[in-house]
Design a protein around this motif. Structure first.
Motif, PDB file in Angstrom:
ATOM      1  N   ASN A 112       0.815  -1.217   0.000  1.00  0.00           N
ATOM      2  CA  ASN A 112       0.000   0.000   0.000  1.00  0.00           C
ATOM      3  C   ASN A 112       0.847   1.265   0.000  1.00  0.00           C
ATOM      4  O   ASN A 112       0.342   2.353   0.222  1.00  0.00           O
ATOM      5  N   GLY A 113       2.147   1.119  -0.237  1.00  0.00           N
ATOM      6  CA  GLY A 113       2.992   2.283  -0.416  1.00  0.00           C
ATOM      7  C   GLY A 113       3.635   2.790   0.853  1.00  0.00           C
ATOM      8  O   GLY A 113       4.492   3.648   0.810  1.00  0.00           O
TER       9      GLY A 113
ATOM     10  N   ARG B 147      -5.400  12.834  -2.420  1.00  0.00           N
ATOM     11  CA  ARG B 147      -5.854  11.749  -1.553  1.00  0.00           C
ATOM     12  C   ARG B 147      -6.014  10.462  -2.350  1.00  0.00           C
ATOM     13  O   ARG B 147      -5.641   9.382  -1.890  1.00  0.00           O
ATOM     14  N   ALA B 148      -6.539  10.587  -3.577  1.00  0.00           N
ATOM     15  CA  ALA B 148      -6.700   9.412  -4.425  1.00  0.00           C
ATOM     16  C   ALA B 148      -5.339   8.871  -4.844  1.00  0.00           C
ATOM     17  O   ALA B 148      -5.106   7.659  -4.830  1.00  0.00           O
ATOM     18  N   ALA B 149      -4.416   9.772  -5.193  1.00  0.00           N
ATOM     19  CA  ALA B 149      -3.088   9.332  -5.630  1.00  0.00           C
ATOM     20  C   ALA B 149      -2.337   8.665  -4.490  1.00  0.00           C
ATOM     21  O   ALA B 149      -1.653   7.660  -4.674  1.00  0.00           O
TER      22      ALA B 149
ATOM     23  N   ALA C 270       6.901   6.956 -10.860  1.00  0.00           N
ATOM     24  CA  ALA C 270       5.908   6.222 -11.638  1.00  0.00           C
ATOM     25  C   ALA C 270       5.028   7.229 -12.353  1.00  0.00           C
ATOM     26  O   ALA C 270       5.051   8.412 -12.044  1.00  0.00           O
TER      27      ALA C 270
ATOM     28  N   TYR D 141       1.593   8.350 -12.718  1.00  0.00           N
ATOM     29  CA  TYR D 141       0.250   8.277 -12.149  1.00  0.00           C
ATOM     30  C   TYR D 141      -0.733   8.940 -13.098  1.00  0.00           C
ATOM     31  O   TYR D 141      -0.562  10.092 -13.476  1.00  0.00           O
ATOM     32  N   GLN D 142      -1.783   8.186 -13.486  1.00  0.00           N
ATOM     33  CA  GLN D 142      -2.729   8.711 -14.469  1.00  0.00           C
ATOM     34  C   GLN D 142      -4.144   8.843 -13.931  1.00  0.00           C
ATOM     35  O   GLN D 142      -5.038   9.224 -14.669  1.00  0.00           O
ATOM     36  N   GLY D 143      -4.306   8.522 -12.661  1.00  0.00           N
ATOM     37  CA  GLY D 143      -5.665   8.487 -12.131  1.00  0.00           C
ATOM     38  C   GLY D 143      -6.216   9.861 -11.822  1.00  0.00           C
ATOM     39  O   GLY D 143      -5.781  10.873 -12.369  1.00  0.00           O
ATOM     40  N   LEU D 144      -7.175   9.867 -10.906  1.00  0.00           N
ATOM     41  CA  LEU D 144      -7.866  11.085 -10.498  1.00  0.00           C
ATOM     42  C   LEU D 144      -6.862  12.129 -10.014  1.00  0.00           C
ATOM     43  O   LEU D 144      -5.959  11.824  -9.257  1.00  0.00           O
TER      44      LEU D 144
ATOM     45  N   VAL E  38      -3.100   5.037  -4.014  1.00  0.00           N
ATOM     46  CA  VAL E  38      -2.560   4.064  -4.968  1.00  0.00           C
ATOM     47  C   VAL E  38      -1.078   3.865  -4.647  1.00  0.00           C
ATOM     48  O   VAL E  38      -0.220   4.613  -5.102  1.00  0.00           O
ATOM     49  N   ALA E  39      -0.810   2.872  -3.809  1.00  0.00           N
ATOM     50  CA  ALA E  39       0.562   2.529  -3.443  1.00  0.00           C
ATOM     51  C   ALA E  39       1.362   3.752  -3.009  1.00  0.00           C
ATOM     52  O   ALA E  39       2.542   3.879  -3.268  1.00  0.00           O
ATOM     53  N   GLY E  40       0.693   4.708  -2.355  1.00  0.00           N
ATOM     54  CA  GLY E  40       1.421   5.832  -1.773  1.00  0.00           C
ATOM     55  C   GLY E  40       1.814   6.920  -2.741  1.00  0.00           C
ATOM     56  O   GLY E  40       2.647   7.756  -2.425  1.00  0.00           O
ATOM     57  N   GLY E  41       1.221   6.930  -3.934  1.00  0.00           N
ATOM     58  CA  GLY E  41       1.511   8.022  -4.867  1.00  0.00           C
ATOM     59  C   GLY E  41       2.783   7.784  -5.652  1.00  0.00           C
ATOM     60  O   GLY E  41       3.586   6.923  -5.321  1.00  0.00           O
ATOM     61  N   ALA E  42       2.959   8.591  -6.699  1.00  0.00           N
ATOM     62  CA  ALA E  42       4.039   8.344  -7.652  1.00  0.00           C
ATOM     63  C   ALA E  42       5.354   9.007  -7.263  1.00  0.00           C
ATOM     64  O   ALA E  42       6.377   8.771  -7.875  1.00  0.00           O
TER      65      ALA E  42
ATOM     66  N   GLN F 212     -12.121   5.720  -7.933  1.00  0.00           N
ATOM     67  CA  GLN F 212     -11.281   6.581  -7.100  1.00  0.00           C
ATOM     68  C   GLN F 212     -12.116   7.647  -6.411  1.00  0.00           C
ATOM     69  O   GLN F 212     -11.914   7.951  -5.235  1.00  0.00           O
TER      70      GLN F 212
END
Lengths: 440, 337
Positions: free
Chosen positions: A90-91, B127-129, B118, B120-123, B132-136, A423
């Motif tokens: 989870n990062g 908070r959303a980023a 990385a 990141y292409q999402g929202l 996802v695995a802690g952001g890019a 999301q």
């Protein structure tokens, strides 16, 4: 045999043919294994070894940290080289036990009940499952013994084994059903025995006829019903599976046990069989390594704690920054930024995509076409929830049942405007939980 | 012109109006709703931004809270000390306004200093980023720069640079705390407005790990803490202590080998983050300061050896001994930079 299904859902490209026919091979254990103390939902496990200790394969190295928690065992023999924070899926960093493998695989002794398990009472069997550290192996990682201990006022009449494996690309459950059909069936019988449930059902998607045959064969002579399910995502969702197999609807905010059902994954059933019959704890799992960037896709028996990088090395896969590494399936798995994380109990697949397959198109405004509404298997209105999330309209999102969303991704997959609906809904859910905490 | 009928109509309507107005004015007395006049007076002085920084839904909620006694009278950050004093006058209590605060983004690691690892292409939401695995971003503690704090700020005080970093305008910031609450990484913190020096890093990892992910992160070298007692170590992170009250010398920023410490007396924050010329100027000033410091230390050493020759000059020896730790520090600073 009629094909059963649920309402809603989508038909993504399944891409399972790359690995469906490949027999599961054991993967050589790495020199160093990293076992996070929190590989499951609930309280983190508590380490029972200290740095420098010598451990045997199968030895308990962490005890459950509460009732909703799970034990962890050493998948190899060797020494504990560190107990420190390590990167997790989870990062964040999470406390983990690091084992230096001595490559001897000296095993501890196991004592199972053999085929006489039916003599034992439910509590004994449940305790064996708890001690084996078994969690839901489909991906949720919910400690299994908790699901085997329903409150006394609930009567469970049916146990469903989820063999749908509706996530695209993954074939771990498929291979398990082919290679360990008797273990899956026996696992179901044990679960039924623990819960006192007269009915057992194994649901398998119709695109796995060989698995249907193998499981039906293993189940002959038992009252277990093997059903063929429509090839549709998310067929393996708990509530969707119950709807398809039994035509029962789990009410909003309720659990399957409220309608007399408990659902377990095939992998979990097989692990429960091994824990009860052989006394073996959960040390390894099947992981499908696949994707367009993987030159040698495979199904592997991987020891828990094996770094993802080690697995990818065996599949001759190079990671490119523009590509995508996903733990789990493409629909509900989590994208990662590096492979320096271990395979844990819930890792059903490692998916590596090439840059061209990993790019998403930018989101454009909602055109109110309603495709997300058609796709949602929970009968929600995803575009509305997304708008509430964006505007931070928390009570409205709550009233629109945002918390019912299981984040399957069907809405986002169906959206022609490429709006990242899941999301957004996740943000709304986080906001609702935060607001509830504030009120307390 | 006026016929009898017209006059009659006027008289009737006029008397109805008269009677009604008398009834209404009596009714107003009898059915009067008790309102606290303080509410209106409070509404007049409150800023009307409805920012929610007080924890109540808008300014009217806060005013009601003050009257009900559920709100803290000093809780209105945008109002500042003036409003606090006025609230005190209306409520009939003497209030000492709290220290004026300002929100500061504790990160200077933009795309050039802490590049994304990385794509990141999402929202477009931090908070959303972060989920996802802690952001890019390479640094797990740094600003993701997707502007979630910007959308939360009702005072328009936050801008996101092209290089992916949130910057807060000190003059517009009212310390309402909306950005602090929404930032998934807790990078934004309140600092006393009088503090002119900020450590722009919150990464508590080991120096080696910090250096691996960012070129402007705090590496816990402790050099700044030797320049002023205002800077203290919080485990592996230098922080400006809120307890000690003393001016922070410019040398605190100049001694930092990573350039993590930002001195707003020297540069505007946006220049410090965005303008390479500011960094170049800083490096030049740093070199000059180091040379100066070296010369000063050399002089002190000379003086010390001279005073050693005359052992009776005890007080002088003491001051020299105090300066000694600094003597060790400067060469090592040169070595690390």
């Amino acid at each position: 045999m009629s094909i059963l299904t649920f309402r809603g859902g989508i038909h993504p490209r399944y891409n399972k043919e790359r690995t469906a026919a490949l027999a599961t091979k054991p993967l050589a254990a790495p020199d160093e294994l990293v076992l996070p103390l929190s590989q499951h939902i609930g309280a983190p496990a508590v380490a029972t070894v200290s740095v420098g200790d010598t451990v045997l394969r199968g030895q308990t190295i962490a005890q459950p940290g509460g009732f909703v928690s799970a034990a962890i065992h050493a998948p190899v023999s060797g020494t504990v080289s560190a107990i420190e924070p390590r990167p997790t899926g989870n990062g964040t960093l999470g406390d983990a036990i690091v084992l230096a493998n001595d490559h001897q695989d000296t095993e501890t002794s196991y004592s199972g009940l053999g085929e006489d398990w039916a003599q034992a009472d439910a509590a004994t069997l449940r305790d064996m499952v708890a001690r084996a550290g078994i969690v839901g192996l489909g991906g949720a990682a919910f400690p299994s013994h908790v699901k085997l201990a329903p409150p006394p006022d609930r009567t469970i009449d049916t146990v469903i084994i989820n063999g749908a494996e509706c996530e695209p690309w993954l074939t771990a459950d498929h291979r398990l059903m082919l290679e360990s059909a008797t273990a899956v069936v026996s696992g179901l019988r044990i679960i039924q025995h623990i819960l006192g449930a007269p009915n057992g059902v194994i649901g398998i998607e119709a695109n796995k006829p060989d698995a249907l045959r193998a499981i039906s064969q293993a189940a002959t002579g038992t009252p277990i019903r093997v059903v063929s399910l429509a090839v549709k995502y998310p067929q393996g969702g708990e509530k969707q599976l119950i709807s398809a197999c039994l035509k029962r609807r789990v009410p909003q905010g309720k659990l399957p046990m409220d309608v007399g059902v408990v659902v377990h994954n095939t992998g979990t059933a097989a692990a429960i069989h091994r824990a009860v019959v052989d006394g073996r704890p959960l040390l390894e799992r099947i992981v499908t390594v696949t994707g367009t960037a993987v030159s040698q896709p495979a199904n592997y028996w991987v020891r828990l704690g094996t770094p993802v990088a080690h697995v990818l090395q065996h599949c001759q896969t190079e990671l490119t920054p523009a590509g995508k590494l996903i733990l789990g399936g493409p629909m509900m798995g989590i994208a990662q930024k590096h492979a320096d994380i271990p395979v844990v109990k819930s890792t059903s697949g490692i998916l590596v995509l090439q840059p061209k397959d990993a790019t998403t198109r930018p989101a454009s405004p909602c055109i109110r076409c309603g495709r997300c509404v058609d796709a949602c298997p929970m009968f929600l209105v995803p575009q509305e929830l997304g708008a509430f999330a964006r505007l931070r309209m928390i009570p409205e999102a709550r009233a629109a049942a945002a918390l019912d969303c299981m984040e399957c991704g069907s809405c986002a997959h169906a959206c022609p405007a490429h709006i990242p609906l899941v999301q957004l809904i996740r943000l709304a859910k986080a906001d609702i939980h935060a607001a509830a905490r504030k009120k307390m | 012109m006026f016929t009898n009928e017209t006059l009659l109509a006027l008289a009737i309507l006029g008397s109805i109006g008269l009677v009604m107005s008398v009834l209404l004015s009596i009714g107003k007395r009898i059915f009067a709703v008790e309102t606290d006049d303080r509410f209106d007076r409070l509404m007049d002085i409150l800023p009307g931004a409805n920012c929610g920084g007080c924890g109540f839904p808008g300014c009217s909620g806060f005013a009601q809270g003050l009257i009900d006694g559920t709100a803290k009278p000093t809780a209105c950050p945008p109002g500042g000390p003036e409003v606090t004093v006025l609230i005190g006058e209306i409520m009939g209590v003497k209030l000492t306004p709290g220290e004026p605060m300002v929100a500061v983004v504790g990160c200077a690691g933009d795309h050039s200093a802490a590049p994304p690892v990385a794509n990141y292409q999402g929202l477009r939401d931090c908070r959303a980023a972060h989920a996802v695995a802690g952001g890019a971003k390479s640094c797990a503690y740094g600003c993701l720069g997707l502007g979630t704090c910007q959308t939360a700020c009702v005072f328009d005080a936050i801008t996101i640079t092209d290089t992916g970093l949130a910057i807060i305008d000190r003059d517009k910031c009212t310390a309402c705390g909306a950005c602090i609450e929404i930032c998934p990484r807790q990078i934004i913190r309140l600092h006393p407005k009088r503090d002119e020096v900020h450590v722009l890093c919150i990464n508590p990892d080991k120096p080696k790990e910090v250096k691996a992910v960012c070129t402007v992160g705090c590496t816990a070298c402790k050099l700044c803490t030797r320049q002023s007692e205002r800077l203290v170590m919080d485990e592996r992170l230098a922080v400006v202590s809120p307890e000690v009250k003393a001016d922070i010398p410019a040398s605190c920023a100049l001694v930092c080998p990573q350039g993590t410490i930002f001195d707003l007396r020297q540069y505007a924050l946006s220049d410090w983050i965005l303008d390479p010329a500011a960094r170049r100027d800083f490096e030049q000033r740093q070199e000059a300061w180091k040379a100066e410091e070296k010369a000063r230390k050399a002089a002190a050493r000379e003086k010390k050896s001279a005073s050693k020759a005359k052992p009776k000059a005890a007080p002088d020896t003491n001051t020299d001994a105090n300066a000694e730790p600094g003597t060790d520090a400067t060469p090592s600073a040169g070595g690390e930079a």
